[in-house]
Design an enzyme around this catalytic site. Structure first.
Site, PDB file in Angstrom:
ATOM      1  N   LYS A 277       0.830  -1.202   0.000  1.00 14.95           N
ATOM      2  CA  LYS A 277       0.000   0.000   0.000  1.00 14.95           C
ATOM      3  C   LYS A 277       0.867   1.256   0.000  1.00 14.95           C
ATOM      4  O   LYS A 277       1.997   1.232   0.503  1.00 14.95           O
ATOM      5  CB  LYS A 277      -0.878   0.031   1.260  1.00 14.95           C
ATOM      6  CG  LYS A 277      -1.956  -1.013   1.348  1.00 14.95           C
ATOM      7  CD  LYS A 277      -2.739  -0.855   2.643  1.00 14.95           C
ATOM      8  CE  LYS A 277      -3.805  -1.919   2.774  1.00 14.95           C
ATOM      9  NZ  LYS A 277      -4.895  -1.733   1.798  1.00 14.95           N
ATOM     10  N   ARG A 351     -10.329 -11.747   1.211  1.00 18.03           N
ATOM     11  CA  ARG A 351     -11.160 -12.800   0.629  1.00 18.03           C
ATOM     12  C   ARG A 351     -10.505 -14.166   0.743  1.00 18.03           C
ATOM     13  O   ARG A 351     -11.191 -15.191   0.736  1.00 18.03           O
ATOM     14  CB  ARG A 351     -11.489 -12.456  -0.822  1.00 18.03           C
ATOM     15  CG  ARG A 351     -10.306 -12.386  -1.755  1.00 18.03           C
ATOM     16  CD  ARG A 351     -10.595 -11.609  -3.025  1.00 18.03           C
ATOM     17  NE  ARG A 351     -10.738 -10.178  -2.750  1.00 18.03           N
ATOM     18  CZ  ARG A 351     -10.977  -9.258  -3.690  1.00 18.03           C
ATOM     19  NH1 ARG A 351     -11.110  -9.626  -4.957  1.00 18.03           N
ATOM     20  NH2 ARG A 351     -11.082  -7.991  -3.378  1.00 18.03           N
TER      21      ARG A 351
END
Length: 500
Positions: A277, A351
């Site tokens: 990030k 996920r």
């Protein structure tokens, strides 16, 4: 300081307390005191309208005006909080939250907000409890300004229904506050193992003493996860010095015929992995475990309330870090049950841990399955930072939205379009592609991916990426930082199942 909350019938104008809080409604004709403050209006009489006008009171939501009573009522301070145009549970909850942050150095407070039914009683109490929350664990010097006693004034205070709702609201509010504490903890202080310790302590507190509910707690370490073939959890946690964990809680009251399974994303810190990030995006990534915190605390609250529904909660925990052992873009992971997944973006890790936990939950054949996750920035782009996106089968989604409305939490149903099935199967080397870098529909893609691991169980996915953490200033019953969102909705959903 511990605050004692009581529910009672009393005259706000005659109540002996440091401060009385009343609601103000806005209208084209000017501000008026809301139900619950009738005798306060009577005591002020003809002076009330000029007083409100002179102080510029409008009654708009979020407004607060403090008025020294000068002996007009028994309490020395009258606190006016805006409700907006009408009395609703959400308006009362937000007004109570504003009041909690704007009462200086009062040892006792009376809330004379509208409380003519059980929902409004709960809103008044919950708003004040949550709105007054502060996280001060790491402050060198703090002053506790919370009142020692808060009375909620209601004309139905003596009814059994009001008393039960009032007691239940305190249990749920306590669960929300603990969730906020966990989300606000620095990521180095709440690693997967320390999350386990916190969950263990909460479990012990909730199940201690005669008459306490029976809740079982199981913890699976990295060796057990390998035996269970949980390749998603292990793959995400592979780069961290803090190994992954999986927490399972089970509440199975005698006679329960419905089984609710809850799964919560527990990334205790998300660097993005090798798909790292930007630095400015990491400051709030301690909150990436908000879903796991919510399902753990919701189950414990459901158990403390004695709701007649079996509930299991699964919290897959990992720290998504960068090192030589990190999962690489292009790697293939095998989820429990054998589905292979090509990893194309290590910053879409949630996920992967959810997939393993969803399979484990489905193996126990629950009647309904909910997952809660800070999953996608796409959902924030679609719905902003105060609304939870809900995706899944129509009936379960509708039940979640309705439960959220009763709980005072905002949700919006989102679709899973047919074309997402093709997108998630675009991998040339594995059964599923974890991510595809298409700029639009990422939140819908993620839900379609999760659906692959839910079998035939009725299911809804709650994407709380926006409302899980408030980076701005206080708003209603939200304070800055972790919000504890979804706890109240999950409890209300379980109550719906229990009541049949």
């Amino acid at each position: 300081m511990t605050t004692t909350y009581t529910l009672r019938t009393a005259s706000p104008a005659k109540t002996r307390t440091d401060a009385v809080v009343v609601g103000v409604l806005s209208s084209p004709q000017g501000a008026t005191l809301a139900p619950g403050a009738e005798d306060v209006a009577t005591e002020y009489g003809r002076k009330l309208r000029p007083l409100l006008e002179a102080m510029g009171v409008s009654g708009k939501a979020g407004e607060v005006v403090k008025v020294p009573s000068a002996g007009t009522i028994t309490a020395p301070l009258l606190v006016l909080v805006g409700l907006g145009a009408e009395v609703t549970p959400v308006a009362v909850r937000r007004a109570a939250g504003v009041a909690a942050r704007n009462i200086p150095n009062a040892s006792s407070v009376a809330l004379a907000l509208p409380a003519t039914d059980e929902q409004l009683v709960v809103a008044s109490l919950t708003g004040f409890v949550l709105g007054g929350y502060t996280f001060t664990t790491y402050k060198k010097s703090t002053k506790d300004t919370r009142p020692s006693e808060v009375g909620v004034l209601s004309p139905i205070a003596r009814t059994d229904a009001a008393k039960a709702a009032f007691e239940a609201a305190q249990v749920v509010a306590d669960a929300v506050l603990t969730t906020r504490d966990w989300v606000n903890e620095p990521p180095g202080e709440l690693t997967p193992e320390r999350f386990v310790q916190a969950a263990t302590a909460s479990h012990a507190a909730a199940t201690k003493g005669r008459g306490a509910p029976k809740v079982t707690l199981e913890v699976f370490d990295e060796e057990k996860l390998a035996e269970m073939e949980c390749g998603g959890i292990l793959g995400v946690g592979a780069a961290s010095a803090a190994p992954p964990r999986l927490v399972k809680l089970t509440y199975a009251p005698e006679g329960a015929t419905t089984h609710l399974a809850l799964v919560g994303k527990g990334i205790t810190f998300d660097s993005g992995g090798l798909t790292i990030k930007p630095a400015g995006s990491m400051g709030t990534m301690k909150s990436d475990m908000a879903g796991a915190a919510a399902v753990v605390q919701a189950l414990l609250a459901i158990a403390r309330l004695g709701l007649g529904v079996k509930v299991t909660a699964w919290a897959p925990l990992a720290e998504n870090m960068v090192s030589g052992s990190a999962t690489r873009p292009g790697d293939v992971l095998t989820i429990r049950g054998g589905t292979t997944v090509e990893v194309l973006n290590t910053d879409a890790e949630g996920r992967l841990v959810l997939a393993d936990a969803l399979v484990l939950a489905v193996e126990e054949e629950p009647d309904v399955l909910l997952d809660v996750a800070t999953l996608t920035g796409h959902m924030m782009l679609a719905l902003g930072d105060k609304v939870t996106g809900v995706l899944g089968d129509d009936e379960t989604v509708a039940t979640v939205v309705a439960a959220g409305e009763r709980a005072g939490e905002a949700h919006w149903p989102m679709p899973i379009p047919e074309e997402m099935d093709e997108r998630i199967r675009s991998s040339k080397v594995a059964d599923l592609a974890q991510h595809d870098w298409v700029r639009w529909g990422g939140g819908l893609y993620a839900a379609a991916f999760l659906r692959e691991f839910t079998g035939d169980v009725p299911w809804a996915h709650l994407d709380i990426a926006g409302p899980s953490f408030n980076s701005g200033g206080p708003f209603g019953d939200w304070t800055s930082g972790g919000t504890g969102v979804s706890v109240q909705t999950l409890v209300e959903f379980a109550r719906t199942l229990a009541e049949g």
